[in-house]
Design a protein around this motif. Structure first.
Motif, PDB file in Angstrom:
ATOM      1  N   VAL A   1      61.303  53.174  50.090  1.00  0.00           N
ATOM      2  CA  VAL A   1      61.979  52.864  48.816  1.00  0.00           C
ATOM      3  C   VAL A   1      63.006  53.937  48.432  1.00  0.00           C
ATOM      4  CG1 VAL A   1      61.649  52.520  46.339  1.00  0.00           C
ATOM      5  CG2 VAL A   1      60.102  51.406  47.971  1.00  0.00           C
ATOM      6  N   PRO A   2      62.659  55.242  48.471  1.00  0.00           N
ATOM      7  CA  PRO A   2      63.694  56.248  48.183  1.00  0.00           C
ATOM      8  C   PRO A   2      64.903  56.147  49.114  1.00  0.00           C
ATOM      9  CG  PRO A   2      61.526  57.255  48.165  1.00  0.00           C
ATOM     10  CD  PRO A   2      61.340  55.867  48.688  1.00  0.00           C
ATOM     11  N   LEU A   3      64.669  55.818  50.380  1.00  0.00           N
ATOM     12  CA  LEU A   3      65.779  55.682  51.323  1.00  0.00           C
ATOM     13  C   LEU A   3      66.661  54.483  50.964  1.00  0.00           C
ATOM     14  CD1 LEU A   3      64.144  56.536  54.776  1.00  0.00           C
ATOM     15  CD2 LEU A   3      66.096  57.697  53.724  1.00  0.00           C
ATOM     16  N   LEU A   4      66.044  53.377  50.560  1.00  0.00           N
ATOM     17  CA  LEU A   4      66.826  52.202  50.171  1.00  0.00           C
ATOM     18  C   LEU A   4      67.680  52.499  48.941  1.00  0.00           C
ATOM     19  CD1 LEU A   4      64.128  49.420  50.700  1.00  0.00           C
ATOM     20  CD2 LEU A   4      66.231  49.713  52.026  1.00  0.00           C
ATOM     21  N   VAL A   5      67.108  53.204  47.974  1.00  0.00           N
ATOM     22  CA  VAL A   5      67.863  53.581  46.769  1.00  0.00           C
ATOM     23  C   VAL A   5      69.018  54.516  47.135  1.00  0.00           C
ATOM     24  CG1 VAL A   5      67.747  54.808  44.570  1.00  0.00           C
ATOM     25  CG2 VAL A   5      65.890  53.265  45.242  1.00  0.00           C
ATOM     26  N   LEU A   6      68.727  55.492  47.995  1.00  0.00           N
ATOM     27  CA  LEU A   6      69.755  56.445  48.430  1.00  0.00           C
ATOM     28  C   LEU A   6      70.873  55.730  49.185  1.00  0.00           C
ATOM     29  CD1 LEU A   6      70.471  59.451  48.454  1.00  0.00           C
ATOM     30  CD2 LEU A   6      69.238  59.653  50.621  1.00  0.00           C
TER      31      LEU A   6
ATOM     32  N   ALA B   1      75.024  55.242  58.205  1.00  0.00           N
ATOM     33  CA  ALA B   1      73.870  56.033  58.634  1.00  0.00           C
ATOM     34  C   ALA B   1      72.686  55.949  57.669  1.00  0.00           C
ATOM     35  CB  ALA B   1      74.288  57.493  58.817  1.00  0.00           C
ATOM     36  N   VAL B   2      72.952  56.104  56.371  1.00  0.00           N
ATOM     37  CA  VAL B   2      71.854  56.086  55.405  1.00  0.00           C
ATOM     38  C   VAL B   2      71.215  54.706  55.349  1.00  0.00           C
ATOM     39  CG1 VAL B   2      71.178  56.605  53.032  1.00  0.00           C
ATOM     40  CG2 VAL B   2      73.097  57.830  54.070  1.00  0.00           C
TER      41      VAL B   2
ATOM     42  N   ALA C   1      63.168  52.453  58.355  1.00  0.00           N
ATOM     43  CA  ALA C   1      61.923  52.897  57.716  1.00  0.00           C
ATOM     44  C   ALA C   1      61.188  51.724  57.092  1.00  0.00           C
ATOM     45  CB  ALA C   1      62.221  53.956  56.663  1.00  0.00           C
ATOM     46  N   THR C   2      61.932  50.830  56.457  1.00  0.00           N
ATOM     47  CA  THR C   2      61.321  49.654  55.834  1.00  0.00           C
ATOM     48  C   THR C   2      60.689  48.751  56.879  1.00  0.00           C
ATOM     49  OG1 THR C   2      62.991  49.736  54.076  1.00  0.00           O
ATOM     50  CG2 THR C   2      61.768  47.678  54.336  1.00  0.00           C
TER      51      THR C   2
ATOM     52  N   LEU D   1      62.413  61.681  55.041  1.00  0.00           N
ATOM     53  CA  LEU D   1      63.662  61.457  54.314  1.00  0.00           C
ATOM     54  C   LEU D   1      64.765  62.383  54.809  1.00  0.00           C
ATOM     55  CD1 LEU D   1      62.298  61.128  50.664  1.00  0.00           C
ATOM     56  CD2 LEU D   1      63.125  59.294  52.141  1.00  0.00           C
ATOM     57  N   GLY D   2      64.473  63.675  54.875  1.00  0.00           N
ATOM     58  CA  GLY D   2      65.490  64.658  55.216  1.00  0.00           C
ATOM     59  C   GLY D   2      65.971  64.583  56.648  1.00  0.00           C
TER      60      GLY D   2
END
Length: 314
Positions: free
Chosen positions: A48-53, A182-183, A190-191, A227-228
């Protein structure tokens, strides 16, 4: 403003630093969690944080990005699921330093795979840099006593790490050919990993860690190595060759040794000299890379464009 090679170097250094933490913290985490449990929660919490980012940074056309789902599914299966499961399984049978030693073979493997699959022909200076880097890692991990290599044997942990770096080599090479920002690519992968692993985790009872130590270990792994590192690694692969990126993986062993020192072990001359060799190897390999084809302005006209420019296949 930093040039693209400098940006790539910064991204790769930070990614490997965070991954070194994954070796050390992962070693502790598998004492209270099984590899499947740790892998599932790692990506379930990071998705979820990756999707928002991705939405904030890339502002992608999600429909266009999802048209690449077969490749993204393959990358997720390799880099998110298989590699992570193999790594944590290995850390149940070997130390973080031994795992780092075997991981030192990864740049060679990536360079070979890039040459075979992408026709990415490294220059002699890159091979020299690779030799420097590998020598530095061996010097660090044998404490300057290279004769230890004569008695080094491959147990279950080392064999699992060999399988893991083979998977990671394929992931690194193939990731450069996916025309998705990339992001966004990292977030979708990840999802996919979380969704695919969810039924298996539920069936095996891989619940959330009950101990406080396990929860803190998982939190670290989610924020930094997940994440990083994956975000920084994918950003770097848009700016440099796979073989050059692969050589930075030697820094994982050096950073692992440094973290070990910070946890109470003294600094040795071998660690200092080995670190210098690894850094020299990274610089030589970067200097030996052939220049990348410039990105066209048309391909990068908007953050939500369907595809990033394709990297040249040599």
């Amino acid at each position: 403003m930093y040039s693209e090679p400098v940006r790539a170097a910064i991204f790769l250094i930070l990614a490997t630093l965070f991954w070194a933490g994954n070796f050390v913290v992962g070693q502790a985490a598998v004492q209270s969690m099984v590899p499947l449990q740790l892998t599932f929660w790692r990506w379930a919490l990071a998705a979820v944080p990756l999707l928002v980012l991705a939405q904030l940074v890339d502002r992608p056309d999600w429909k266009a990005a999802l048209r690449h789902w077969p490749r993204l599914l393959l990358l997720s299966s390799l880099g998110m699921s298989a590699y992570t499961l193999l790594l944590y399984a290995a850390l149940q049978h070997t130390s973080a330093l031994n795992a780092s030693l075997v991981t030192a073979a990864n740049p060679v493997l990536i360079m070979v795979l890039a040459a075979v699959l992408l026709r990415d022909r490294p220059r002699p200076l890159s091979w020299l840099g690779l030799g420097f880097g590998l020598a530095g890692v061996l010097l660090v991990l044998t404490a300057g006593q290279l004769q230890r290599l004569l008695t080094f044997s491959l147990g279950a942990g080392e064999l699992l790490i060999l399988a893991a770096i083979t998977v990671w080599g394929l992931y690194t090479v193939l990731a450069r050919r996916v025309a998705v920002p990339a992001v966004t690519s990292t977030a979708i992968q990840a999802t996919i990993a979380a969704v695919v692993l969810a039924p298996v985790a539920a069936a095996t009872g891989a619940g959330f860690p009950s101990s406080q130590a396990g929860a803190w270990s998982l939190a670290f792994i989610v924020v930094f190595p997940s994440l990083g590192s994956y975000l920084l690694w994918n950003l770097a692969l848009k700016r440099t060759a796979a073989a050059n990126a692969g050589n930075y993986l030697n820094l994982i062993a050096v950073f692992t040794a440094i973290i070990t020192v910070l946890l109470g072990q003294p600094v040795t001359a071998a660690q200092v000299c080995g670190g210098v060799l690894v850094i020299a190897g990274v610089l030589l390999t970067g200097a030996g890379q052939r220049p990348q084809r410039p990105r066209s302005s048309k391909s990068t006209s908007s953050p939500g464009s369907e595809e990033l420019p394709r990297l040249r296949v040599r």
